[in-house]
Design an enzyme around this catalytic site. Structure first.
Site, PDB file in Angstrom:
ATOM      1  CE1 TYR A  52      -3.162  -3.253   0.111  1.00 32.57           C
ATOM      2  CE2 TYR A  52      -3.368  -2.508   2.406  1.00 32.57           C
ATOM      3  CZ  TYR A  52      -3.597  -3.399   1.352  1.00 32.57           C
ATOM      4  OH  TYR A  52      -4.541  -4.440   1.328  1.00 32.57           O
ATOM      5  CB  ILE A 227     -10.486  -4.992   7.662  1.00 30.52           C
ATOM      6  CG1 ILE A 227     -10.215  -5.803   6.341  1.00 30.52           C
ATOM      7  CG2 ILE A 227      -9.876  -5.669   8.753  1.00 30.52           C
ATOM      8  CD1 ILE A 227      -8.839  -6.081   5.765  1.00 30.52           C
ATOM      9  CG  ASN A 239     -17.545   2.442   8.814  1.00 29.36           C
ATOM     10  OD1 ASN A 239     -18.667   2.786   8.124  1.00 29.36           O
ATOM     11  ND2 ASN A 239     -16.513   2.443   8.099  1.00 29.36           N
TER      12      ASN A 239
HETATM   13  N1  LIG Z   1      -5.821  -8.774   0.765  1.00 28.02           N
HETATM   14  C1  LIG Z   1      -6.218  -8.224  -0.249  1.00 28.02           C
HETATM   15  O1  LIG Z   1      -5.732  -8.519  -1.238  1.00 28.02           O
HETATM   16  C2  LIG Z   1      -7.002  -6.760  -0.071  1.00 28.02           C
HETATM   17  C3  LIG Z   1      -7.528  -6.222  -1.047  1.00 28.02           C
HETATM   18  C4  LIG Z   1      -8.438  -4.894  -0.817  1.00 28.02           C
HETATM   19  C5  LIG Z   1      -8.274  -4.687   0.221  1.00 28.02           C
HETATM   20  N2  LIG Z   1      -7.768  -5.071   1.375  1.00 28.02           N
HETATM   21  C6  LIG Z   1      -7.636  -4.549   2.834  1.00 28.02           C
HETATM   22  O2  LIG Z   1      -9.184  -4.226   3.059  1.00 28.02           O
HETATM   23  C7  LIG Z   1      -9.441  -2.935   3.376  1.00 28.02           C
HETATM   24  C8  LIG Z   1     -10.951  -2.586   2.998  1.00 28.02           C
HETATM   25  O3  LIG Z   1     -11.203  -2.676   1.654  1.00 28.02           O
HETATM   26  P1  LIG Z   1     -11.050  -1.408   0.586  1.00 28.02           P
HETATM   27  O4  LIG Z   1     -10.320  -0.403   1.131  1.00 28.02           O
HETATM   28  O5  LIG Z   1     -10.634  -1.952  -0.696  1.00 28.02           O
HETATM   29  O6  LIG Z   1     -12.561  -1.339   0.416  1.00 28.02           O
HETATM   30  P2  LIG Z   1     -13.864  -0.935   1.481  1.00 28.02           P
HETATM   31  O7  LIG Z   1     -13.308  -0.914   2.736  1.00 28.02           O
HETATM   32  O8  LIG Z   1     -14.971  -1.732   1.104  1.00 28.02           O
HETATM   33  O9  LIG Z   1     -14.336   0.551   1.029  1.00 28.02           O
HETATM   34  C9  LIG Z   1     -13.392   1.681   1.397  1.00 28.02           C
HETATM   35  C10 LIG Z   1     -14.262   2.813   0.797  1.00 28.02           C
HETATM   36  O10 LIG Z   1     -15.576   2.928   1.198  1.00 28.02           O
HETATM   37  C11 LIG Z   1     -15.718   4.335   1.808  1.00 28.02           C
HETATM   38  N3  LIG Z   1     -16.646   4.240   2.986  1.00 28.02           N
HETATM   39  C12 LIG Z   1     -15.918   3.673   4.352  1.00 28.02           C
HETATM   40  N4  LIG Z   1     -16.951   3.714   5.241  1.00 28.02           N
HETATM   41  C13 LIG Z   1     -17.882   4.434   4.557  1.00 28.02           C
HETATM   42  C14 LIG Z   1     -19.115   5.079   5.455  1.00 28.02           C
HETATM   43  N5  LIG Z   1     -19.453   4.659   6.564  1.00 28.02           N
HETATM   44  N6  LIG Z   1     -19.706   5.728   4.546  1.00 28.02           N
HETATM   45  C15 LIG Z   1     -19.516   5.904   3.184  1.00 28.02           C
HETATM   46  N7  LIG Z   1     -18.285   5.620   2.611  1.00 28.02           N
HETATM   47  C16 LIG Z   1     -17.679   4.731   3.193  1.00 28.02           C
HETATM   48  C17 LIG Z   1     -14.357   4.714   1.903  1.00 28.02           C
HETATM   49  O11 LIG Z   1     -14.389   6.337   2.187  1.00 28.02           O
HETATM   50  P3  LIG Z   1     -13.524   7.370   2.631  1.00 28.02           P
HETATM   51  O12 LIG Z   1     -12.121   6.784   2.743  1.00 28.02           O
HETATM   52  O13 LIG Z   1     -13.646   8.521   2.208  1.00 28.02           O
HETATM   53  O14 LIG Z   1     -13.824   7.080   4.262  1.00 28.02           O
HETATM   54  C18 LIG Z   1     -13.568   4.155   0.661  1.00 28.02           C
HETATM   55  O15 LIG Z   1     -13.765   4.886  -0.345  1.00 28.02           O
HETATM   56  C19 LIG Z   1      -8.414  -2.426   2.485  1.00 28.02           C
HETATM   57  O16 LIG Z   1      -8.389  -0.915   2.958  1.00 28.02           O
HETATM   58  C20 LIG Z   1      -7.274  -3.001   2.775  1.00 28.02           C
HETATM   59  O17 LIG Z   1      -6.609  -2.907   4.227  1.00 28.02           O
HETATM   60  C21 LIG Z   1      -7.187  -6.240   1.114  1.00 28.02           C
END
Ligand SMILES: NC(=O)c1ccc[n+]([C@@H]2O[C@H](COP(=O)([O-])OP(=O)(O)OC[C@H]3O[C@@H](n4cnc5c(N)ncnc54)[C@H](OP(=O)(O)O)[C@@H]3O)[C@@H](O)[C@H]2O)c1
Length: 271
Positions: A52, A227, A239
């Site tokens: 990241y 997460i 959240n």
């Molecule tokens: N192992 C892997 O291959 C892998 C792949 C993908 C992700 N991950 C991990 O999983 C974590 C989460 O996944 P992700 O970041 O891909 O997607 P996510 O958590 O599903 O979505 C993040 C997005 O949702 C928004 N959001 C969060 N809470 C919200 C709320 N209450 N209301 C409205 N919008 C909201 C955030 O906006 P704001 O930032 O503006 O709050 C951001 O744009 C990652 O950050 C990473 O640590 C791991």
């Protein structure tokens, strides 16, 4: 709410992701404030990775947890291209430096690459014996990969949310019978789920938000934690409140109609 690892240790059911953090100087203070607010609210599991921001997200997490390290269950990941025995040890030491800590609570192989799994697991065991990691696990592993995995894996971090229900066919049952939780990443599908009319309708009944319903849905299973990444205090607070939302059988049936469960095997998707 907690989830129990095979080691017997419990970890928070709701943690915080960090992908896409540390990508803009103008958002940095808000992202650090968001992570600290999450710790105050009990979201004490933080997920990051050497990938990241090419290490920048780990440095930001290091700043956010400074002085509070012992409150946190800290998760990071090694890239498959670094996952040889010596490469994994080197990558972990670099992650520890960026995070400003002497140990990770959980170290994951980010996805399976060309390095034989036994070499990565060998490095994980050496790191564990040296006290540099407390536990290890994997990410983006489907059932066949899990079956091949030697040793004492603690979790598998996978893409799982209302619009990504494929794992319900075989991977989640495999995990349930192995007594090993999964960690659901992108639980709100990176925000793409949030304009669903079905989510809005269920949210309205509970005086909640679509994000809270999407998270409560993932957290309905006892061996799954989530997460979400949130870059503002407001989103973190929203959240965290999902932990007290209980979906009824009527809610679940309505969500099943809008987001049907898998009717057969589907390969594990990843983002
Ligand atoms: N192992 C892997 O291959 C892998 C792949 C993908 C992700 N991950 C991990 O999983 C974590 C989460 O996944 P992700 O970041 O891909 O997607 P996510 O958590 O599903 O979505 C993040 C997005 O949702 C928004 N959001 C969060 N809470 C919200 C709320 N209450 N209301 C409205 N919008 C909201 C955030 O906006 P704001 O930032 O503006 O709050 C951001 O744009 C990652 O950050 C990473 O640590 C791991």
């Amino acid at each position: 709410m907690t989830v129990t690892l095979p080691s017997g240790e419990t970890i928070p059911a709701l943690g915080m992701g960090t992908w896409m953090m540390a990508e803009s100087a103008s958002r940095r203070a808000a992202e650090i404030a968001a992570l600290r607010a999450g710790l105050d609210l009990g979201l004490t599991l933080i997920d990051t990775a050497e990938m990241y921001g090419s290490g920048a997200a780990e440095s930001l997490v290091g700043e956010a947890v400074r002085g509070r390290r012992d409150e946190v269950f800290l998760v990071s990941k090694v890239l498959p291209s670094n996952a040889s025995t010596a490469g994994t040890v080197r990558a972990c030491e670099a992650s520890l430096r960026r995070l400003g800590t002497d140990r990770l609570d959980l170290y994951l192989l980010h996805w399976r690459g060309s390095v034989p799994l036994a070499r990565t697991v060998d490095a994980f065991e050496r790191l564990r014996e040296a006290g540099k990691i407390r536990h290890w696990g994997v990410s983006n592993f489907d059932v066949a990969d899990m079956r091949e995995l030697p040793g004492f894996c603690q979790t598998n971090q996978i893409l799982y949310n209302l619009s990504r229900r494929g794992p319900e066919h075989d991977l989640l049952p495999w995990h349930a019978s192995a007594g090993m939780p999964i960690m659901a990443y992108s639980p709100v599908e990176q925000g793409r789920l949030l304009d669903s009319p079905a989510l809005a309708e269920v949210a309205r009944r509970h005086d909640a938000t679509p994000a809270q319903v999407a998270l409560a849905w993932v957290l309905r299973l006892p061996h799954v934690n989530a997460i979400p990444k949130a870059g503002t205090v407001e989103h973190v607070e929203e959240n965290a409140a999902a932990l007290s939302l209980r979906l009824s059988s009527e809610d679940l049936a309505e969500l099943d109609r809008a987001f049907p469960p898998p009717s057969g095997p589907e390969p594990l998707a990843m983002l």
